[in-house]
Design a protein around this motif. Structure first.
Motif, PDB file in Angstrom:
ATOM      1  N   THR A 218       0.767  -1.161   0.113  1.00  0.00           N
ATOM      2  CA  THR A 218       0.048  -0.099  -0.130  1.00  0.00           C
ATOM      3  C   THR A 218       0.879   1.335   0.000  1.00  0.00           C
ATOM      4  O   THR A 218       2.236   1.114   0.522  1.00  0.00           O
ATOM      5  CB  THR A 218      -0.870   0.217   1.114  1.00  0.00           C
ATOM      6  OG1 THR A 218       0.157   0.129   2.195  1.00  0.00           O
ATOM      7  CG2 THR A 218      -1.563  -1.204   1.475  1.00  0.00           C
ATOM      8  N   PRO A 219       0.323   2.133  -0.506  1.00  0.00           N
ATOM      9  CA  PRO A 219       1.051   3.719  -0.251  1.00  0.00           C
ATOM     10  C   PRO A 219       1.646   3.943   1.057  1.00  0.00           C
ATOM     11  O   PRO A 219       2.786   4.375   1.308  1.00  0.00           O
ATOM     12  CB  PRO A 219       0.044   4.503  -0.850  1.00  0.00           C
ATOM     13  CG  PRO A 219      -0.713   3.917  -1.728  1.00  0.00           C
ATOM     14  CD  PRO A 219      -1.172   2.638  -0.998  1.00  0.00           C
ATOM     15  N   GLU A 220       0.521   3.565   2.299  1.00  0.00           N
ATOM     16  CA  GLU A 220       1.134   3.820   3.560  1.00  0.00           C
ATOM     17  C   GLU A 220       2.383   2.974   3.987  1.00  0.00           C
ATOM     18  O   GLU A 220       3.130   3.386   4.551  1.00  0.00           O
ATOM     19  CB  GLU A 220      -0.112   3.623   4.257  1.00  0.00           C
ATOM     20  CG  GLU A 220      -1.352   4.428   4.206  1.00  0.00           C
ATOM     21  CD  GLU A 220      -2.051   4.210   3.098  1.00  0.00           C
ATOM     22  OE1 GLU A 220      -2.906   5.222   2.498  1.00  0.00           O
ATOM     23  OE2 GLU A 220      -2.010   3.013   2.360  1.00  0.00           O
ATOM     24  N   GLY A 221       2.200   1.671   3.559  1.00  0.00           N
ATOM     25  CA  GLY A 221       3.517   0.858   3.764  1.00  0.00           C
ATOM     26  C   GLY A 221       4.628   1.200   2.889  1.00  0.00           C
ATOM     27  O   GLY A 221       5.704   1.113   3.609  1.00  0.00           O
ATOM     28  N   SER A 222       4.472   1.625   1.816  1.00  0.00           N
ATOM     29  CA  SER A 222       5.625   2.143   1.182  1.00  0.00           C
ATOM     30  C   SER A 222       6.304   3.490   1.956  1.00  0.00           C
ATOM     31  O   SER A 222       7.618   3.481   1.973  1.00  0.00           O
ATOM     32  CB  SER A 222       5.076   2.516  -0.192  1.00  0.00           C
ATOM     33  OG  SER A 222       6.158   3.322  -0.990  1.00  0.00           O
ATOM     34  N   LYS A 223       5.345   4.313   2.263  1.00  0.00           N
ATOM     35  CA  LYS A 223       5.889   5.396   2.999  1.00  0.00           C
ATOM     36  C   LYS A 223       6.663   5.171   4.414  1.00  0.00           C
ATOM     37  O   LYS A 223       7.574   5.652   4.939  1.00  0.00           O
ATOM     38  CB  LYS A 223       4.773   6.527   3.271  1.00  0.00           C
ATOM     39  CG  LYS A 223       4.141   7.209   1.996  1.00  0.00           C
ATOM     40  CD  LYS A 223       2.933   7.921   2.246  1.00  0.00           C
ATOM     41  CE  LYS A 223       2.317   8.653   1.083  1.00  0.00           C
ATOM     42  NZ  LYS A 223       1.302   9.582   1.195  1.00  0.00           N
ATOM     43  N   ALA A 224       6.077   4.153   4.974  1.00  0.00           N
ATOM     44  CA  ALA A 224       6.567   3.597   6.239  1.00  0.00           C
ATOM     45  C   ALA A 224       8.069   3.125   6.314  1.00  0.00           C
ATOM     46  O   ALA A 224       8.737   3.248   7.210  1.00  0.00           O
ATOM     47  CB  ALA A 224       5.726   2.906   6.983  1.00  0.00           C
ATOM     48  N   ALA A 225       8.080   2.002   5.184  1.00  0.00           N
ATOM     49  CA  ALA A 225       9.324   1.474   4.976  1.00  0.00           C
ATOM     50  C   ALA A 225      10.314   1.987   4.296  1.00  0.00           C
ATOM     51  O   ALA A 225      11.436   2.045   4.472  1.00  0.00           O
ATOM     52  CB  ALA A 225       9.092   0.053   4.434  1.00  0.00           C
TER      53      ALA A 225
END
Length: 343
Positions: A218-225
């Motif tokens: 997800t975009p959120e997972g990409s931003k977090a990692a």
């Protein structure tokens, strides 16, 4: 944006059978005009992250544009890129980050349709190793699976390690491909964990042989990692070929953008029903679930996320010595010329 190989034996056989249909260089007839014939190598046709390639064909959108597209498959994206550079194919559906890496090696490749804004990748760990690996800080001394050395899974694994205080030499990347070869390596202890995509992830969780450590679907997972949106799956081609075959490239963009819009308005079950039945190795329900988990990564219009290229450059510079000391012109690694006309 700009102003202006190891191929599986079954695929080789298919490619040879189509030799008369896809002349060397493709896309142009003897008269020099576009003939609409294109060979595209996909970094794993059955991977959900590259689903738009087969889906576009199954929906009939290539044919509707007057294109004669041959889709080939290569489990590791780095090998798909090799096929493009060597001229065996005219296009690749693979990770955008290869365009940056190749620019430092004197090859001008560009994304013409940005299919995804997040990697769609998941770092999983085996149940046996889960107690020892709570984050990338614990990668030291571990064997971690990637699709191929030099692949995008290799790139992202190295970034996670370096971003968590390790050196790339602190762990051992192991090329295990995807699907059943990845699952087998995890079950047998040949790797402690690794980076893979759906439907492999869904099967690992369903079989109870591993756990999710980092989820970048997800975009959120990409931003977090990774610190931001990470444009990944794309259709990329040699810039010279693009400039010489604009009519064909526009038709390709039209077809792919139609597919992205279709995906955004249909359920995972409806999408799964359009795909080849043998892609659902874990069963129809599990395959639909893997599509549902991965759908957030895709764009709806094929346009490159504004800050995406810089995030990719930041990630690659963190561990890649070729990029650390090189100047990369990001504007030459993609174009929105064709997708904006398609939209």
């Amino acid at each position: 944006m700009r102003s202006i190989a190891r191929i599986p034996a079954v695929v080789v056989a298919g490619a040879l059978a189509l030799t008369t249909l896809t002349a060397c260089g493709g896309g142009a007839s003897a008269s020099g005009k576009d003939d609409g014939k294109v060979k595209i190598m996909v970094g794993g046709l059955d991977k959900v992250i590259y689903m738009p390639a087969m889906l576009t064909q199954r929906l009939g959108y290539f044919k509707a544009e007057g294109l004669d597209v041959t889709l080939l498959t290569e489990p590791a994206g780095v090998q798909a890129t090799t096929s493009l550079v060597s001229g065996d194919v005219q296009g690749v559906v693979g990770f955008y980050d290869h365009t940056l890496d190749l620019q430092t090696k004197g090859k001008q490749i560009e994304s013409v349709v940005q299919l995804a804004q997040a990697p769609g990748e998941v770092e999983v760990v085996s149940n046996d190793a889960a107690g020892d690996i709570a984050s990338a800080k614990d990668f030291k001394g571990k064997k971690l699976g990637v699709t191929g050395l030099g692949s995008s899974t290799d790139f992202l694994t190295k970034y996670l390690a370096v971003n968590n205080g390790l050196k790339t030499s602190d762990f051992t990347p192991v090329a295990v491909g995807a699907g059943q070869t990845f699952i087998s390596a995890l079950k047998q202890g040949a790797i402690h964990g690794g980076m893979t995509t759906d439907p492999t992830v869904a099967q690992i969780i369903d079989k109870g042989i591993g756990k999710v450590l980092y989820d970048m679907r997800t975009p959120e997972g990409s931003k977090a990692a990774l610190g931001g949106l990470y444009p990944s799956s794309s259709l990329y081609l040699n810039t010279d070929w693009v400039n010489g075959h604009k009519e064909t490239v526009q038709k390709l963009a039209n077809a792919f953008v139609k597919t992205l819009k279709w995906m955004s308005t249909h359920s995972p079950q409806e999408i799964a029903a359009k795909m080849p039945a043998d892609y659902a190795q874990g069963g129809a329900d599990l395959y639909a679930q893997s599509i549902k988990s991965t759908l957030p990564m895709f764009t709806t219009d094929g346009v490159m996320p504004a800050d995406g290229p810089q995030t990719v450059l930041n990630v690659l510079k963190a561990f890649n010595p070729n990029l650390q000391h090189a100047t990369v012109d990001l504007n030459k690694t993609y174009t929105t010329e064709f997708v904006k006309k398609a939209s």
